[in-house]
Design a protein around this motif. Structure first.
Motif, PDB file in Angstrom:
ATOM      1  N   PHE A  83       4.921 -18.178  39.286  1.00  0.00           N
ATOM      2  CA  PHE A  83       5.709 -17.885  38.096  1.00  0.00           C
ATOM      3  C   PHE A  83       7.125 -18.361  38.371  1.00  0.00           C
ATOM      4  O   PHE A  83       7.753 -17.947  39.339  1.00  0.00           O
ATOM      5  N   ARG A  84       7.600 -19.253  37.523  1.00  0.00           N
ATOM      6  CA  ARG A  84       8.892 -19.908  37.707  1.00  0.00           C
ATOM      7  C   ARG A  84      10.050 -18.966  37.390  1.00  0.00           C
ATOM      8  O   ARG A  84      10.071 -18.333  36.338  1.00  0.00           O
ATOM      9  N   ALA A  85      11.015 -18.935  38.298  1.00  0.00           N
ATOM     10  CA  ALA A  85      12.193 -18.080  38.116  1.00  0.00           C
ATOM     11  C   ALA A  85      12.962 -18.476  36.860  1.00  0.00           C
ATOM     12  O   ALA A  85      13.448 -17.604  36.130  1.00  0.00           O
ATOM     13  N   VAL A  86      13.063 -19.774  36.582  1.00  0.00           N
ATOM     14  CA  VAL A  86      13.837 -20.229  35.427  1.00  0.00           C
ATOM     15  C   VAL A  86      13.207 -19.834  34.096  1.00  0.00           C
ATOM     16  O   VAL A  86      13.876 -19.876  33.066  1.00  0.00           O
ATOM     17  N   GLU A  87      11.940 -19.451  34.109  1.00  0.00           N
ATOM     18  CA  GLU A  87      11.233 -19.098  32.884  1.00  0.00           C
ATOM     19  C   GLU A  87      11.138 -17.594  32.652  1.00  0.00           C
ATOM     20  O   GLU A  87      10.529 -17.159  31.678  1.00  0.00           O
ATOM     21  N   HIS A  88      11.727 -16.795  33.571  1.00  0.00           N
ATOM     22  CA  HIS A  88      11.609 -15.342  33.479  1.00  0.00           C
ATOM     23  C   HIS A  88      12.954 -14.665  33.685  1.00  0.00           C
ATOM     24  O   HIS A  88      13.841 -15.217  34.349  1.00  0.00           O
ATOM     25  N   ASP A  89      13.093 -13.488  33.134  1.00  0.00           N
ATOM     26  CA  ASP A  89      14.300 -12.688  33.351  1.00  0.00           C
ATOM     27  C   ASP A  89      14.426 -12.406  34.847  1.00  0.00           C
ATOM     28  O   ASP A  89      13.471 -11.943  35.484  1.00  0.00           O
ATOM     29  N   ALA A  90      15.592 -12.685  35.418  1.00  0.00           N
ATOM     30  CA  ALA A  90      15.788 -12.599  36.871  1.00  0.00           C
ATOM     31  C   ALA A  90      15.541 -11.197  37.425  1.00  0.00           C
ATOM     32  O   ALA A  90      14.852 -11.039  38.440  1.00  0.00           O
ATOM     33  N   HIS A  91      16.077 -10.174  36.778  1.00  0.00           N
ATOM     34  CA  HIS A  91      15.905  -8.803  37.287  1.00  0.00           C
ATOM     35  C   HIS A  91      14.455  -8.339  37.148  1.00  0.00           C
ATOM     36  O   HIS A  91      13.915  -7.695  38.043  1.00  0.00           O
ATOM     37  N   ALA A  92      13.854  -8.669  36.034  1.00  0.00           N
ATOM     38  CA  ALA A  92      12.457  -8.277  35.816  1.00  0.00           C
ATOM     39  C   ALA A  92      11.532  -9.013  36.787  1.00  0.00           C
ATOM     40  O   ALA A  92      10.584  -8.428  37.310  1.00  0.00           O
ATOM     41  N   LEU A  93      11.825 -10.290  37.057  1.00  0.00           N
ATOM     42  CA  LEU A  93      11.007 -11.050  37.998  1.00  0.00           C
ATOM     43  C   LEU A  93      11.123 -10.449  39.399  1.00  0.00           C
ATOM     44  O   LEU A  93      10.115 -10.264  40.084  1.00  0.00           O
ATOM     45  N   ALA A  94      12.336 -10.101  39.803  1.00  0.00           N
ATOM     46  CA  ALA A  94      12.531  -9.488  41.120  1.00  0.00           C
ATOM     47  C   ALA A  94      11.756  -8.176  41.233  1.00  0.00           C
ATOM     48  O   ALA A  94      11.212  -7.856  42.290  1.00  0.00           O
ATOM     49  N   ALA A  95      11.684  -7.430  40.143  1.00  0.00           N
ATOM     50  CA  ALA A  95      10.964  -6.148  40.141  1.00  0.00           C
ATOM     51  C   ALA A  95       9.449  -6.333  40.274  1.00  0.00           C
ATOM     52  O   ALA A  95       8.740  -5.391  40.632  1.00  0.00           O
ATOM     53  N   MET A  96       8.954  -7.536  40.018  1.00  0.00           N
ATOM     54  CA  MET A  96       7.520  -7.807  40.136  1.00  0.00           C
ATOM     55  C   MET A  96       7.092  -8.015  41.590  1.00  0.00           C
ATOM     56  O   MET A  96       5.911  -7.961  41.904  1.00  0.00           O
ATOM     57  N   GLY A  97       8.052  -8.281  42.470  1.00  0.00           N
ATOM     58  CA  GLY A  97       7.726  -8.526  43.871  1.00  0.00           C
ATOM     59  C   GLY A  97       7.003  -7.351  44.507  1.00  0.00           C
ATOM     60  O   GLY A  97       7.349  -6.199  44.267  1.00  0.00           O
ATOM     61  N   TRP A  98       5.997  -7.682  45.286  1.00  0.00           N
ATOM     62  CA  TRP A  98       5.203  -6.730  46.070  1.00  0.00           C
ATOM     63  C   TRP A  98       4.348  -5.802  45.214  1.00  0.00           C
ATOM     64  O   TRP A  98       3.771  -4.851  45.718  1.00  0.00           O
ATOM     65  N   ARG A  99       4.215  -6.096  43.936  1.00  0.00           N
ATOM     66  CA  ARG A  99       3.305  -5.329  43.089  1.00  0.00           C
ATOM     67  C   ARG A  99       1.906  -5.899  43.202  1.00  0.00           C
ATOM     68  O   ARG A  99       1.718  -7.039  43.607  1.00  0.00           O
ATOM     69  N   THR A 100       0.924  -5.099  42.833  1.00  0.00           N
ATOM     70  CA  THR A 100      -0.459  -5.558  42.827  1.00  0.00           C
ATOM     71  C   THR A 100      -1.096  -5.274  41.472  1.00  0.00           C
ATOM     72  O   THR A 100      -0.667  -4.361  40.752  1.00  0.00           O
ATOM     73  N   TRP A 101      -2.105  -6.064  41.162  1.00  0.00           N
ATOM     74  CA  TRP A 101      -2.853  -5.921  39.917  1.00  0.00           C
ATOM     75  C   TRP A 101      -4.330  -6.027  40.233  1.00  0.00           C
ATOM     76  O   TRP A 101      -4.725  -6.654  41.207  1.00  0.00           O
ATOM     77  N   ALA A 102      -5.142  -5.443  39.387  1.00  0.00           N
ATOM     78  CA  ALA A 102      -6.584  -5.413  39.617  1.00  0.00           C
ATOM     79  C   ALA A 102      -7.322  -6.610  39.009  1.00  0.00           C
ATOM     80  O   ALA A 102      -8.511  -6.765  39.228  1.00  0.00           O
ATOM     81  N   ALA A 103      -6.613  -7.458  38.246  1.00  0.00           N
ATOM     82  CA  ALA A 103      -7.276  -8.597  37.619  1.00  0.00           C
ATOM     83  C   ALA A 103      -6.267  -9.687  37.302  1.00  0.00           C
ATOM     84  O   ALA A 103      -5.092  -9.395  37.037  1.00  0.00           O
ATOM     85  N   ARG A 104      -6.732 -10.931  37.306  1.00  0.00           N
ATOM     86  CA  ARG A 104      -5.858 -12.068  37.000  1.00  0.00           C
ATOM     87  C   ARG A 104      -5.236 -11.919  35.607  1.00  0.00           C
ATOM     88  O   ARG A 104      -4.053 -12.194  35.418  1.00  0.00           O
ATOM     89  N   GLN A 105      -6.017 -11.476  34.644  1.00  0.00           N
ATOM     90  CA  GLN A 105      -5.506 -11.316  33.285  1.00  0.00           C
ATOM     91  C   GLN A 105      -4.361 -10.318  33.237  1.00  0.00           C
ATOM     92  O   GLN A 105      -3.390 -10.504  32.513  1.00  0.00           O
ATOM     93  N   ALA A 106      -4.448  -9.257  34.020  1.00  0.00           N
ATOM     94  CA  ALA A 106      -3.367  -8.262  34.075  1.00  0.00           C
ATOM     95  C   ALA A 106      -2.089  -8.886  34.631  1.00  0.00           C
ATOM     96  O   ALA A 106      -0.979  -8.570  34.172  1.00  0.00           O
TER      97      ALA A 106
END
Length: 119
Positions: A83-106
């Motif tokens: 996921f490209r940093a330039v295409e996402h809100d910087a703070h929200a993208l940083a908050a996604m780090g180290w998270r996990t999801w149960a499915a690719r669609q999620a």
């Protein structure tokens, strides 16, 4: 909140390491499936790339860095996503780090929710 403990088995000695051709820049977010059986997708911030833009290292929560393919190379069963940093809100993208999801669609839906809106 509930959680399942997932055992991630290390790569067998001598087993080849699959290194997908993933292109990124520092600051992007790399999401890989670290367990096909559990359907576990995890995100790490990209902290180092080679001259061709291939991901060499991701940032760990404790401030360290790691080879992303060593984190789950023997379990990679799906195409990694950058996921490209330039295409996402910087703070929200940083908050996604180290998270996990149960499915690719999620994963796709979560990152779509923080995408910058083109005007």
């Amino acid at each position: 909140m509930t959680a399942d403990i997932v055992k991630l088995h290390p790569r067998q000695t001598g087993e080849p390491v699959a290194m997908p051709d993933v292109r990124a820049v520092v600051g992007d977010m790399l999401v890989i499936c670290v367990s096909v059986t559990a359907g576990l997708w995890a995100a790490w911030p990209v902290v180092e790339v080679d001259a061709d833009g291939r991901v060499k290292a991701v940032g760990l929560r404790d401030g360290g860095i790691a080879d992303p393919w060593a984190l789950g190379a023997s379990r990679l069963g799906h195409e990694p996503i950058v996921f490209r940093a330039v295409e996402h809100d910087a703070h929200a993208l940083a908050a996604m780090g180290w998270r996990t999801w149960a499915a690719r669609q999620a994963v796709v839906e979560a990152f779509a929710g923080i995408a910058k809106v083109s005007s």
